[in-house]
Design a protein around this motif. Structure first.
Motif, PDB file in Angstrom:
ATOM      1  N   THR A   1       0.849  -1.175   0.000  1.00  0.00           N
ATOM      2  CA  THR A   1       0.000   0.000   0.000  1.00  0.00           C
ATOM      3  C   THR A   1       0.890   1.231   0.000  1.00  0.00           C
ATOM      4  N   VAL A   2       0.665   2.123  -0.946  1.00  0.00           N
ATOM      5  CA  VAL A   2       1.465   3.344  -1.042  1.00  0.00           C
ATOM      6  C   VAL A   2       0.596   4.521  -0.636  1.00  0.00           C
ATOM      7  N   SER A   3       1.073   5.303   0.307  1.00  0.00           N
ATOM      8  CA  SER A   3       0.308   6.435   0.811  1.00  0.00           C
ATOM      9  C   SER A   3       0.942   7.761   0.376  1.00  0.00           C
ATOM     10  N   ASN A   4       0.217   8.845   0.613  1.00  0.00           N
ATOM     11  CA  ASN A   4       0.713  10.214   0.364  1.00  0.00           C
ATOM     12  C   ASN A   4       1.074  10.482  -1.089  1.00  0.00           C
ATOM     13  N   VAL A   5       0.337   9.877  -2.016  1.00  0.00           N
ATOM     14  CA  VAL A   5       0.616  10.103  -3.430  1.00  0.00           C
ATOM     15  C   VAL A   5      -0.365  11.143  -3.986  1.00  0.00           C
ATOM     16  N   PRO A   6       0.130  12.291  -4.457  1.00  0.00           N
ATOM     17  CA  PRO A   6      -0.774  13.287  -5.054  1.00  0.00           C
ATOM     18  C   PRO A   6      -1.317  12.788  -6.388  1.00  0.00           C
ATOM     19  N   ILE A   7      -2.564  13.081  -6.655  1.00  0.00           N
ATOM     20  CA  ILE A   7      -3.190  12.650  -7.910  1.00  0.00           C
ATOM     21  C   ILE A   7      -3.348  13.813  -8.881  1.00  0.00           C
ATOM     22  N   LEU A   8      -3.766  14.957  -8.353  1.00  0.00           N
ATOM     23  CA  LEU A   8      -3.913  16.152  -9.178  1.00  0.00           C
ATOM     24  C   LEU A   8      -3.132  17.291  -8.534  1.00  0.00           C
ATOM     25  N   ILE A   9      -2.340  17.996  -9.312  1.00  0.00           N
ATOM     26  CA  ILE A   9      -1.546  19.108  -8.818  1.00  0.00           C
ATOM     27  C   ILE A   9      -1.976  20.389  -9.533  1.00  0.00           C
ATOM     28  N   SER A  10      -2.233  21.426  -8.760  1.00  0.00           N
ATOM     29  CA  SER A  10      -2.552  22.722  -9.349  1.00  0.00           C
ATOM     30  C   SER A  10      -1.256  23.524  -9.443  1.00  0.00           C
ATOM     31  N   PHE A  11      -0.750  23.698 -10.655  1.00  0.00           N
ATOM     32  CA  PHE A  11       0.510  24.411 -10.840  1.00  0.00           C
ATOM     33  C   PHE A  11       0.442  25.285 -12.083  1.00  0.00           C
ATOM     34  N   ARG A  12       0.951  26.513 -11.939  1.00  0.00           N
ATOM     35  CA  ARG A  12       1.074  27.425 -13.075  1.00  0.00           C
ATOM     36  C   ARG A  12       2.467  28.043 -13.039  1.00  0.00           C
ATOM     37  N   ILE A  13       3.099  28.173 -14.184  1.00  0.00           N
ATOM     38  CA  ILE A  13       4.430  28.758 -14.201  1.00  0.00           C
ATOM     39  C   ILE A  13       4.398  30.221 -13.780  1.00  0.00           C
ATOM     40  N   ASP A  14       3.232  30.879 -13.876  1.00  0.00           N
ATOM     41  CA  ASP A  14       3.120  32.280 -13.480  1.00  0.00           C
ATOM     42  C   ASP A  14       2.401  32.422 -12.135  1.00  0.00           C
ATOM     43  N   ASP A  15       2.594  31.464 -11.246  1.00  0.00           N
ATOM     44  CA  ASP A  15       1.892  31.512  -9.965  1.00  0.00           C
ATOM     45  C   ASP A  15       2.363  32.645  -9.052  1.00  0.00           C
ATOM     46  N   PHE A  16       3.442  33.334  -9.438  1.00  0.00           N
ATOM     47  CA  PHE A  16       3.881  34.471  -8.646  1.00  0.00           C
ATOM     48  C   PHE A  16       2.860  35.621  -8.688  1.00  0.00           C
ATOM     49  N   LEU A  17       1.929  35.545  -9.625  1.00  0.00           N
ATOM     50  CA  LEU A  17       0.889  36.580  -9.745  1.00  0.00           C
ATOM     51  C   LEU A  17      -0.260  36.373  -8.777  1.00  0.00           C
ATOM     52  N   ASP A  18      -0.314  35.218  -8.098  1.00  0.00           N
ATOM     53  CA  ASP A  18      -1.406  34.935  -7.156  1.00  0.00           C
ATOM     54  C   ASP A  18      -1.330  35.861  -5.950  1.00  0.00           C
TER      55      ASP A  18
END
Length: 236
Positions: free
Chosen positions: A219-236
Motif C-alpha cells: 500500500t502506497v500512501s501520500n501520493v498526489p493525484i492532481l496538482i494545481s501548478f502554473r508557471i506564473d503563480d507568482f501573480l497569485d
C-alpha cells in the motif's frame, strides 16, 4: 517608474548576481534578490497603469524566471547536505521543486538573451539533481487520473493544439500557451499507474510503501493525484 530599458538592465544584472550567489553557495542571498524582483514584476503587471504591453511581457518572463531562481536556490540548499538523498521529506521536496523549475525555465530561457554559460549552469544543475534521484530511486512510477478529453484548443490561437505551432507553457506576446479542454467526457475513469505521466509531481516513493497485513501486496500512501501548478503563480 524607471525607464523600460533601465528596468530590463537591472533584471539582467540581478539574474546574473542570483546565479553567482548560488554558485557561491549563498542560497539565502539568491532567494532574497529573486523575491524582490518577483514583487517588482508583479507590480508592473498588475498595478502599474503606465506600463506598456512590452513592459508587462518582459515582467512576465522575468517573474517566471526569478520564481524559478527562488526554487533553484532552495533545491541547491537542500542538496548541499551530503545525506539529503536518504531523507524522504527532502527527496520529495526536491523532486517537486525540480519539476517546477524544469517547466519554468523551459518556458522562458529561450526568450531571454542570457550568455550560453548561464543556461548551461541551470540545465546542468537540474540534470545533476535529477540523476542523483534516479540513481537512488530509479525512474519511478506515477499515478495519473483517467480523464477523457474529447476536444481542446490552444489558448493562443484557439486551434487544435495537435496542429498548431505553439508549445504549452511557453510565452507568446505576453501570453502563456495553455491547452484548454472544451469537451470532457462525463464520468471519471479512475487512476492509473504509469512511467510516463502528464505530471511527474504525482510520484510514488518506496519509502511511502507498506506491506499489507496479509503479505500479498503493498500500500502506497501520500501520493498526489492532481496538482494545481502554473508557471506564473507568482501573480497569485
Amino acid at each position: 517608474m524607471k525607464s523600460f530599458k533601465k528596468i530590463v538592465k537591472l533584471f539582467y544584472k540581478t539574474a546574473s548576481r542570483c546565479l553567482q550567489n548560488i554558485q557561491d553557495m549563498d542560497y539565502s542571498s539568491a532567494s532574497k534578490k529573486a523575491n524582490v524582483k518577483i514583487k517588482q514584476c508583479k507590480m508592473i503587471i498588475t498595478s502599474d497603469e503606465n506600463a506598456s504591453s512590452e513592459a508587462k511581457y518582459v515582467a512576465l518572463i522575468f517573474g517566471i524566471y526569478f520564481r524559478g531562481i527562488e526554487e533553484l536556490s532552495e533545491i541547491s540548499s537542500i542538496v548541499s547536505s551530503m545525506d539529503w538523498i536518504t531523507r524522504p521529506k527532502d527527496v520529495q521536496r526536491v523532486w517537486f521543486l525540480l519539476q517546477n523549475c524544469i517547466e519554468r525555465f523551459e518556458s522562458v530561457l529561450p526568450a531571454l538573451n542570457f550568455p550560453k554559460d548561464v543556461r548551461f549552469f541551470i540545465e546542468i544543475t537540474l540534470r545533476d539533481v535529477s540523476t542523483q534521484i534516479e540513481t537512488a530511486y530509479g525512474k519511478g512510477m506515477y499515478v495519473s487520473p483517467e480523464v477523457v478529453i474529447e476536444e481542446c484548443i490552444c489558448s493562443i490561437c484557439n486551434q487544435d493544439p495537435r496542429t498548431c505551432s505553439h508549445i504549452e507553457n511557453h510565452v507568446y506576446n505576453g501570453k502563456i500557451c495553455r491547452i484548454v479542454p472544451t469537451k470532457i467526457k462525463p464520468g471519471f475513469g479512475g487512476v492509473v499507474m504509469t512511467q510516463n505521466p502528464k505530471d511527474k509531481r504525482c510520484r510514488m516513493w518506496p519509502f511511502d510503501a507498506k506491506e499489507d497485513s496479509d503479505g500479498k501486496g503493498l500500500t502506497v500512501s501520500n501520493v498526489p493525484i492532481l496538482i494545481s501548478f502554473r508557471i506564473d503563480d507568482f501573480l497569485d
